[in-house]
Design an enzyme around this catalytic site. Structure first.
Site, PDB file in Angstrom:
ATOM      1  N   SER A  20       0.833  -1.211   0.000  1.00  0.00           N
ATOM      2  CA  SER A  20       0.000   0.000   0.000  1.00  0.00           C
ATOM      3  C   SER A  20       0.863   1.254   0.000  1.00  0.00           C
ATOM      4  CB  SER A  20      -0.908   0.000   1.237  1.00  0.00           C
ATOM      5  OG  SER A  20      -0.146  -0.147   2.415  1.00  0.00           O
ATOM      6  N   ASN A 106      -1.789  -2.604  13.526  1.00  0.00           N
ATOM      7  CA  ASN A 106      -3.238  -2.374  13.553  1.00  0.00           C
ATOM      8  C   ASN A 106      -3.598  -1.110  14.337  1.00  0.00           C
ATOM      9  OD1 ASN A 106      -3.157  -4.745  12.217  1.00  0.00           O
ATOM     10  ND2 ASN A 106      -4.173  -5.986  13.789  1.00  0.00           N
ATOM     11  N   THR A 151     -38.443  27.586  -9.939  1.00  0.00           N
ATOM     12  CA  THR A 151     -38.737  26.208  -9.545  1.00  0.00           C
ATOM     13  C   THR A 151     -38.943  25.444 -10.846  1.00  0.00           C
ATOM     14  OG1 THR A 151     -41.140  26.415  -9.475  1.00  0.00           O
ATOM     15  CG2 THR A 151     -39.952  27.018  -7.455  1.00  0.00           C
ATOM     16  N   HIS A 152     -38.554  24.203 -10.863  1.00  0.00           N
ATOM     17  CA  HIS A 152     -38.595  23.382 -12.098  1.00  0.00           C
ATOM     18  C   HIS A 152     -37.822  24.050 -13.227  1.00  0.00           C
ATOM     19  CE1 HIS A 152     -41.956  21.086 -10.219  1.00  0.00           C
ATOM     20  NE2 HIS A 152     -42.235  22.281  -9.722  1.00  0.00           N
ATOM     21  N   SER A 273     -11.846  27.344 -26.702  1.00  0.00           N
ATOM     22  CA  SER A 273     -11.972  26.132 -27.496  1.00  0.00           C
ATOM     23  C   SER A 273     -10.760  26.019 -28.418  1.00  0.00           C
ATOM     24  CB  SER A 273     -13.245  26.186 -28.330  1.00  0.00           C
ATOM     25  OG  SER A 273     -13.164  25.263 -29.397  1.00  0.00           O
ATOM     26  N   LYS A 279     -15.361  30.813 -28.675  1.00  0.00           N
ATOM     27  CA  LYS A 279     -15.876  30.205 -27.457  1.00  0.00           C
ATOM     28  C   LYS A 279     -15.192  30.678 -26.179  1.00  0.00           C
ATOM     29  CE  LYS A 279     -18.542  27.354 -26.835  1.00  0.00           C
ATOM     30  NZ  LYS A 279     -18.551  25.921 -27.041  1.00  0.00           N
ATOM     31  N   ASN A 281     -15.674  29.114 -22.279  1.00  0.00           N
ATOM     32  CA  ASN A 281     -16.408  28.023 -21.631  1.00  0.00           C
ATOM     33  C   ASN A 281     -16.275  28.052 -20.109  1.00  0.00           C
ATOM     34  OD1 ASN A 281     -17.236  26.946 -24.112  1.00  0.00           O
ATOM     35  ND2 ASN A 281     -15.314  25.821 -24.325  1.00  0.00           N
ATOM     36  N   GLU A 286     -18.034  23.555 -14.548  1.00  0.00           N
ATOM     37  CA  GLU A 286     -18.362  22.186 -14.973  1.00  0.00           C
ATOM     38  C   GLU A 286     -17.572  21.157 -14.172  1.00  0.00           C
ATOM     39  OE1 GLU A 286     -19.155  22.046 -19.586  1.00  0.00           O
ATOM     40  OE2 GLU A 286     -17.607  23.504 -19.142  1.00  0.00           O
ATOM     41  N   GLN A 318      -7.110  -1.896   4.619  1.00  0.00           N
ATOM     42  CA  GLN A 318      -6.069  -1.146   3.918  1.00  0.00           C
ATOM     43  C   GLN A 318      -6.663  -0.276   2.805  1.00  0.00           C
ATOM     44  OE1 GLN A 318      -2.122  -2.879   3.196  1.00  0.00           O
ATOM     45  NE2 GLN A 318      -2.620  -2.877   1.040  1.00  0.00           N
ATOM     46  N   LYS A 321      -7.721   3.921   2.902  1.00  0.00           N
ATOM     47  CA  LYS A 321      -6.939   5.119   2.642  1.00  0.00           C
ATOM     48  C   LYS A 321      -7.170   5.673   1.237  1.00  0.00           C
ATOM     49  CE  LYS A 321      -3.740   2.706   4.556  1.00  0.00           C
ATOM     50  NZ  LYS A 321      -4.565   2.080   5.632  1.00  0.00           N
TER      51      LYS A 321
HETATM   52  N1  ARG Z   1      -0.829  -1.532   5.325  1.00  0.00           N
HETATM   53  C1  ARG Z   1      -1.766  -2.009   6.298  1.00  0.00           C
HETATM   54  C2  ARG Z   1      -3.011  -1.137   6.322  1.00  0.00           C
HETATM   55  O1  ARG Z   1      -2.926  -0.059   5.858  1.00  0.00           O
HETATM   56  C3  ARG Z   1      -1.127  -1.989   7.636  1.00  0.00           C
HETATM   57  C4  ARG Z   1      -1.727  -2.903   8.635  1.00  0.00           C
HETATM   58  C5  ARG Z   1      -1.306  -4.262   8.423  1.00  0.00           C
HETATM   59  N2  ARG Z   1      -1.703  -5.076   9.499  1.00  0.00           N
HETATM   60  C6  ARG Z   1      -1.725  -6.394   9.373  1.00  0.00           C
HETATM   61  N3  ARG Z   1      -2.138  -7.070  10.379  1.00  0.00           N
HETATM   62  N4  ARG Z   1      -1.357  -6.971   8.260  1.00  0.00           N
HETATM   63  O2  ARG Z   1      -4.079  -1.525   6.757  1.00  0.00           O
END
Ligand code: ARG
Length: 444
Positions: A20, A106, A151-152, A273, A279, A281, A286, A318, A321
């Protein structure tokens, strides 16, 4: 890191799937802050000598400089930012091997995500205040400028530009409260929860709580590592704000069209454009509309991750994030863009007044004149409706006079609108003050 139990490594093909790092890289400042607090708690519990604590502090500071300066060298085997930092720390000092006592990734990620969420929520409150300020400034300047209300998407009754703009500010003020709620929800300090069942080491949690600026300690170690409600709250607040900005963007797109012609697009907020030389825009408006999908996508993504998970930590988490960062980044960007867009709106008084001069906009006023004289409303409605159909409606007064009669709280009377704009400015200032007083902005 868990080599003792293993003979062979994870397949290299699966290392990429499992990693990650690309996403949680963003957490390094909060991860370092959390590790410093944890190391100091270990030292206070006599689990870490003064000399080792200093070595760890020096090492973490150096790592922070390396990460800031882009000189940190990642390894193929760094699974996430937490393992990368710990791996580097043990390279820098043998004391690094003492750091992870009584802690699990954790509760470490649970901590980091809460610190990040508190930072993000306070930034978002300030960004909301910026957009609200821009709306209130324009509203005060245009408190008495007539325009048709819809409205509408059909012309309905006269209002003022100021009143309409403040109708975009009010929902954003509610979003600020949603962000503040998310900030509060992330206010539990989870360190000490370990993997899920706390630790046998005599670590006191209170010191870490106060050092990291949290409001409370989490009260159940299983819940503390599994809870992502605060992230969901924050993403929902982002979704709500994005929907409101989308609606603002849509109004600007309509107003800037030749058909409406209510605003002229300043060069600073427009694009041209590549093909059609004439143009101009409303791309920024948007994009406010289009980008709102990102936060909603994140809301669905995280809710889907959480649904059906058993307690406590599961690796599915994980994925929290990616969802959270996308929602926060896109909403912050959109709020800042919206403030600039609103500041640069140039309203066309003549076009607005011409549109508001449609006598049919005063049909309801005509019916209310009959009601004030004692007629049942249904009869008055019918009578005026017939006059409109015959093209013979005689409005009892001008659109401007109509507005000045609408003096109740929340109404479009220009004096009310001007006063509300001033009050909205004050609310925005209070939000900025709140944001500036939150714990130091940890992420870079
Ligand atoms: N990269 C993991 C996460 O973001 C870290 C936690 C990993 N914990 C584990 N027991 N494998 O959740």
């Amino acid at each position: 890191m868990w080599g003792g139990r293993f003979e062979r490594r994870l397949l290299p093909e699966l290392e990429r799937f499992s990693s990650s790092l690309e996403i949680d890289f963003e957490l390094y400042p909060v991860d370092i802050a959390g590790s410093l607090a944890h190391a100091r708690a270990l030292a206070r519990a006599d689990m870490l000598s003064k000399a080792r604590l200093s070595a760890i502090e020096r090492g973490l500071r150096k790592i922070e400089r390396e990460l800031d300066g882009g000189t940190f060298e990642f390894r193929e085997t760094d699974e996430d930012i937490h393992t990368a930092i710990e791996r580097r720390l043990t390279e820098l000092t043998p004391a690094g091997a003492y750091l992870h006592a009584g802690r699990s990734r954790n509760d470490q990620v649970a901590l980091d995500l809460r610190l990040y969420s508190r930072w993000a929520a306070s930034q978002l409150v300030a960004a909301v205040a910026g957009a609200v300020d821009a709306l209130a400034s324009q509203a005060r300047e245009h408190a008495s400028w007539l325009m048709p209300g819809y409205t509408h998407l059909q012309r309905a009754q006269p209002v003022t530009v100021g009143h309409h703009l403040l109708a975009h500010a009010e929902p954003l003020l509610r979003d600020a409260e949603r962000f503040r709620h998310a900030y509060d929800a992330a206010g539990e300090m989870p360190l000490g929860s370990g993997a899920l069942a706390g630790t046998t080491l005599p670590i006191r949690r209170e010191g870490m709580r106060s050092e990291l600026g949290f409001d409370r300690l989490s009260l159940n170690s299983i819940d503390a590592v599994a809870d992502r409600d605060f992230a969901l709250d924050l993403i929902y607040a982002c979704t709500s704000a994005s929907i409101h900005l989308s609606r603002l963007g849509e109004d600007v797109v309509l107003w800037a069209s030749s058909e409406f012609g209510f605003v002229r697009l300043a060069d600073e907020i427009s694009t041209g454009s590549s093909l059609m030389p004439q143009k101009k825009n409303p791309d920024i408006a948007e994009l406010l509309r289009g980008r709102s999908g990102r936060a909603l996508g994140s809301l669905v993504a995280l809710a889907s991750v959480l649904k059906g998970l058993p307690l406590a930590y599961d690796r599915d988490l994980q994925e929290d994030k990616a969802a959270l960062f996308v929602a926060v980044d896109s909403t912050l960007d959109s709020l800042r863009a919206a403030a600039l867009l609103v500041q640069h709106l140039a309203f066309d008084r003549n076009r607005l007044a011409a549109a508001a001069a449609d006598p049919n906009l005063l049909a309801t006023d005509a019916a209310e004149v009959l009601v004030a004289a004692g007629k049942p409303f249904r009869h008055a409605h019918e009578e005026v409706g017939k006059a409109v159909r015959a093209g013979k409606l005689a409005p009892p007064w001008s659109a401007d006079a109509s507005l000045r009669k609408r003096t109740a709280v929340g109404g479009p009377d220009p004096r009310r609108v001007a006063a509300r704009a001033t009050a909205v400015h004050r609310q925005a200032a209070a939000l900025k003050t709140w944001s500036s007083k939150r714990p130091p902005a940890l992420p870079k």
